[in-house]
Each structure stands twice: as C-alpha cells, then as structure tokens.
Design an enzyme around this catalytic site. Structure first.
Site, PDB file in Angstrom:
ATOM      1  N   SER A 255       0.881  -1.297  -0.041  1.00 26.02           N
ATOM      2  CA  SER A 255       0.091   0.045  -0.049  1.00 26.02           C
ATOM      3  C   SER A 255       0.911   1.236   0.050  1.00 26.02           C
ATOM      4  CB  SER A 255      -0.764  -0.034   1.210  1.00 26.02           C
ATOM      5  OG  SER A 255      -0.030   0.188   2.206  1.00 26.02           O
ATOM      6  N   LYS A 256       0.401   2.212  -0.039  1.00 20.36           N
ATOM      7  CA  LYS A 256       1.089   3.640  -0.175  1.00 20.36           C
ATOM      8  C   LYS A 256       1.971   3.735   1.085  1.00 20.36           C
ATOM      9  CE  LYS A 256      -1.417   6.723  -2.982  1.00 20.36           C
ATOM     10  NZ  LYS A 256      -1.179   5.836  -3.917  1.00 20.36           N
ATOM     11  N   ARG A 257       1.701   3.085   2.481  1.00 23.04           N
ATOM     12  CA  ARG A 257       2.558   3.023   3.259  1.00 23.04           C
ATOM     13  C   ARG A 257       3.857   2.629   2.954  1.00 23.04           C
ATOM     14  NH1 ARG A 257       2.166  -0.878   6.705  1.00 23.04           N
ATOM     15  NH2 ARG A 257       0.303  -1.620   5.327  1.00 23.04           N
ATOM     16  N   GLY A 259       5.521   3.205   0.334  1.00 27.87           N
ATOM     17  CA  GLY A 259       6.208   4.369  -0.607  1.00 27.87           C
ATOM     18  C   GLY A 259       5.418   4.258  -1.963  1.00 27.87           C
TER      19      GLY A 259
END
Ligand code: GLU
Length: 494
Positions: A255-257, A259
């Site tokens: 996920s976006k976490r 990067g």
C-alpha cells in the site's frame, strides 16, 4: 463434475490473453506486473495480448486513470494487439447474455424486494449465521412471474448454480475445486439492469475469444462462478493462472505506506522502464536459477509458466534501485540516453539542447558515469563537476585527501606542471608522466591520484582519474589544478 481439460499451451492455436484493469486509480505495480506476465506469455508464444478497460463502475472510473493505464503500459513497452475494449460499451451484449441464460433456464428472475433481502440478511447475521439466498424464495409460477413483469416489478437475475463440484487446473496452483453447494445463486444482473463483474468479465472474455486468463489470485473465488457461466453460455472454458499478490517488506499487502506504488511515480522519477519490467517480472516469477538481471529479450526468452510462484511476492524498493543501476550499466547506450537528458534538466545541471550540442563528449561522460550510478538522476548529480566553472570541495574529501595542505599543494603544483608539459592529452602519456613524478617524489601513485581527484571533481570517488582528465579537457583540468593549489595555500586552510 470432471476436471476441465487444460488446453495445451503448445497447441497449434496461439493463446489470446488480456489485461483487464479497472480504471479506478493509477496503474498500480501489481496490475503492471500482471500485465507484464500476460504480455510476456503472449509475445513468447506468438499469441495475442489484449487490453480491456473495465469501466463499468461509473462512479469510481475516471478518464485520468484510464490515461494513466495507457501511459504506464506504453512506458513499460507493453504493447497490445487489436483495439482497446471498453467494458462499459458492451452493456447490450452483457444483457443479451443474461437473456440467453434466462431463456435456457440457467438463470432466473428474483423479484424479492431489496428491503426484504436486507431484513433476512440482518436476521441471519443476528443469529450468527451467514446469509445465503434460498432459490425457493424466488420461486414463482409462470403466471405469477408474467403478472409481476406486466406490473413492471423490479427484479434481479440470479444464476442457478447446478449441483456438483467446479474445478480447474490452475497453471500456478494445480487443481482447485469448489463444491457448488458453497456457491449461492449469485446475482448476474442487478435490478437496475447492470451486469455484475463476473457476468461482464465472462461475456467479454468470450467475445474477445480469450483462451488464457492470467490475473491476481484475489480472483480465485470468482473463478468457479465464471466457469459455471462459460459452461451455461456454451463457451469453451479458458485456461487460468492465478498469480500471487504483492506484499511490502513487512509482509503486509502493498500500500501507499510502503512508498510509491503507482507505476507513473517511477516513470517520473526517471527509473528505466527496462529495470522496472525486470523488477516486476521477479514479483511472483523466478528463473529457477539465480539469474536476476535480465533485459527485455532475456525476459522474453526465459519467462515460463513453470516459474510462477504461489507465495506472495515481496516488493523491495531497494532492490528496484539496485536493479535500475544494473540496467543503467547494461543497456545499450542509445536506450539510456533518452532518459538521461530529462534527468539533467530535472537536476538543473544542463539543458537538452546544450547537451546535444556536444553529443560525443556527453556520451563519453555518460559512459563513464553510468556504471557508477543507480539512477539517471544520481548520474546527473555526479556529472555536476564536469559542468561547473568552479568545483566545490567536499568537506570529507578535503579532510581525507588534502589533510597536509602544504605538502598536497606541492604535489598538485608539480602534477600540473607535468601535465601541462605533455604534447598530447591522452591517458597513456599522462599515466607515464605521473607515475614517473611519483617515483621522483618518492611517494605512491595514490598520493598523487587521490588529491588530484579532489582537485578535479571535489569528490573522493569518480571514474578513473585519466578518464576524468580526458573528459574535462586540458584547459579545464589545468585550471582546476591551479585553483586547488591556490585554495590549499589560502587562509581557508591555514
Ligand atoms: N477488473 C478486474 C481487476 O482489475 C479484472 C479481473 C480479471 O482479470 O478478470 O481486478
């Protein structure tokens, strides 16, 4: 029910594959990886690779996202055959397929009011049970059904799941079987006349004559429903391969976490598409030996269904960086150059026009620096000393290589003199001259070359010192030596 035969990949008709993204966000690395596998297999087998934009979710689909898919695929070099198919344009066929299923008795109308279904669902959940639609609830006599239709009562269409077991031989997982009793009579057409995902996909895959469906393993639970639909529509069931999900290095779903997960982000950061493809190919596939760095042709030669893995793949951005460095060094220079110019502009080092005006020189510089950089932007930053009038001396370089200022000033002054006296500016004579100087001064070659490197580039690391001298040119090199001697003798050091 018998196991559906796996059509032979070596059969005379080459496979037809497709990538079917929903344009509800940017092209995600997971989607790009799936597209790449489909593309590799199609190109390798002489088959076709088609693109279908699954834009039936009007609320969530955007043109921007569709554009990002086109752009991402183009950047990765994943060209597709035939016209792009937009799922939303096929509503009439989806509805016609539902009509066929109704006519054959493979599906039925369900007039149960939505509120009633909701009440039953809540009641079941309240009792700690999972709600399952009971076909009997929708049972009507032909007269009752005709009356409801005549009155314009809304209805959904449900697929009548037959008894038995639905199974297939997955190219990744082997045989997968689902007892049909675990599959409820699922809706294929909503009461507003729109088809559900499983129906639209099967209808489109049949119309596009897809023979091989390769997609994420999050779709495994949809596959038995889709196989049932193929059979009920009298169409051949394609072969399936369910490829693994992609996780972050912490083992959690990417996920976006973790990067950047949008392909476009990497494109705009100047990553090489060939490195991205290589990196993506290894997310769920391996060669079976320890080969990792593969240019496009090697990937095409080596990709195989046998190498597809079941376990989740791990997305490691550091590996991507490393992979990019490997490709930067390995690709033909002509393939690298188009990515280099924008990096020099991004880093404010130079402009494309200026670089192109001294093309031969610039290509030599890129050749020297590309083996020492992981990205084109890093290459551009390393090139700064070759573009500025005055180099800045890195503090660490100074304390390491120029510690004894007056002694170094002497050495560099003598070095300048020797170089200035050379009739030609080429590596062999420079090396001979400087090694002779070292001997005369009773010092090692390194005692000249290291301080010289700082004088020329401001850094402790650079390409081979004679290459640096050549690429900087005679005048600039001699000027830099003079400036270094001046600096070393100035108050700054004293
Ligand atoms: N639109 C679906 C997705 O993006 C496609 C699934 C399929 O390939 O059948 O997950």
């Amino acid at each position: 029910m018998s196991v559906s035969p796996a059509p032979d990949a070596t059969a005379t008709t080459p496979p037809r594959l497709r990538f079917a993204p929903s344009p509800t966000g940017f092209l995600h690395v997971g989607g790009a990886r799936t597209a790449l596998f489909n593309w590799l297999y199609a190109r390798q087998t002489g088959g076709q690779f088609l693109l279908r934009i699954e834009d039936t979710d009007r609320q969530r689909s955007t043109d921007e996202s569709t554009r990002a898919i086109f752009e991402g695929l183009a950047w990765l070099g994943l060209d597709y055959d035939e016209e792009v198919v937009f799922q939303g344009a096929n509503l009439a066929r989806h509805q016609a397929d539902v009509a066929t299923l109704l006519a054959s008795g493979a599906a039925y109308r369900d007039f149960t009011p939505a509120a009633e279904l909701e009440r039953m669902r809540a009641e079941a959940e309240g009792a700690g049970q999972a709600f399952r639609f009971d076909r009997e609830l929708a049972a009507l006599t032909p007269e009752q059904e005709a009356a409801k239709l005549a009155a314009g009562a809304p209805f959904a269409v449900r697929f009548k799941v037959p008894d038995g077991v639905t199974d297939w031989v997955d190219a990744v997982h082997g045989r997968i079987a689902f007892p049909n009793k675990d599959i409820e009579d699922f809706i294929i057409l909503r009461s507003d006349g729109t088809p559900v995902y499983n129906l639209a996909v099967v209808s489109d895959d049949i119309a596009m004559r897809i023979t091989f469906v390769m997609r994420g393993d999050d779709h495994i639970s949809n596959t038995p429903k889709q196989i049932l639909l193929y059979r009920a529509l009298g169409a051949p069931v394609p072969r399936f391969a369910h490829v693994p999900m992609i996780h972050g290095t912490d083992g959690k779903k990417l996920s976006k976490r973790h990067g950047a997960t949008a392909v476009g982000d990497y494109q705009h950061e100047g990553l090489l598409p060939s490195a991205m493809c290589n990196f993506l190919a290894l997310l769920g596939w391996s060669t079976g030996d320890d080969t990792e760095v593969m240019l496009r042709d090697e990937l095409l030669a080596r990709f195989s269904l046998d190498g597809l893995q079941k376990k989740a793949a791990v997305f490691d951005p550091q590996k991507l960086d490393w992979m990019n460095g490997q490709h930067l060094a390995k690709l033909p220079l002509d393939e690298v150059m188009p990515h280099v110019y924008p990096a020099f502009e991004r880093q404010g080092v130079s402009t494309r026009a200026e670089l192109e005006s001294r093309d031969t020189w610039f290509r030599t510089l890129v050749e020297l620096l590309r083996v020492r950089s992981r990205t084109v932007d890093e290459l551009a930053r390393q090139a700064v000393p070759y573009f500025v009038d005055t180099v800045e001396y890195d503090a660490d370089a100074v304390s390491k290589q120029w510690r004894d200022a007056s002694a170094v000033a002497e050495i560099l002054s003598a070095t300048r003199e020797r170089l200035a006296s050379l009739p030609t500016w080429e590596p062999t004579s420079m090396e001979t001259a400087l090694r002779a100087l070292a001997e005369e001064l009773g010092i090692s070659g390194g005692k000249i070359f290291q301080p010289l490197r700082v004088a020329l580039t401001g850094q402790t690391a650079s390409p081979g010192i004679f290459d640096v001298l050549v690429v900087l040119g005679r005048d600039r090199s001699l000027d830099r030596l003079e400036a270094a001697v001046r600096w070393l003798k100035s108050d700054v050091v004293a």
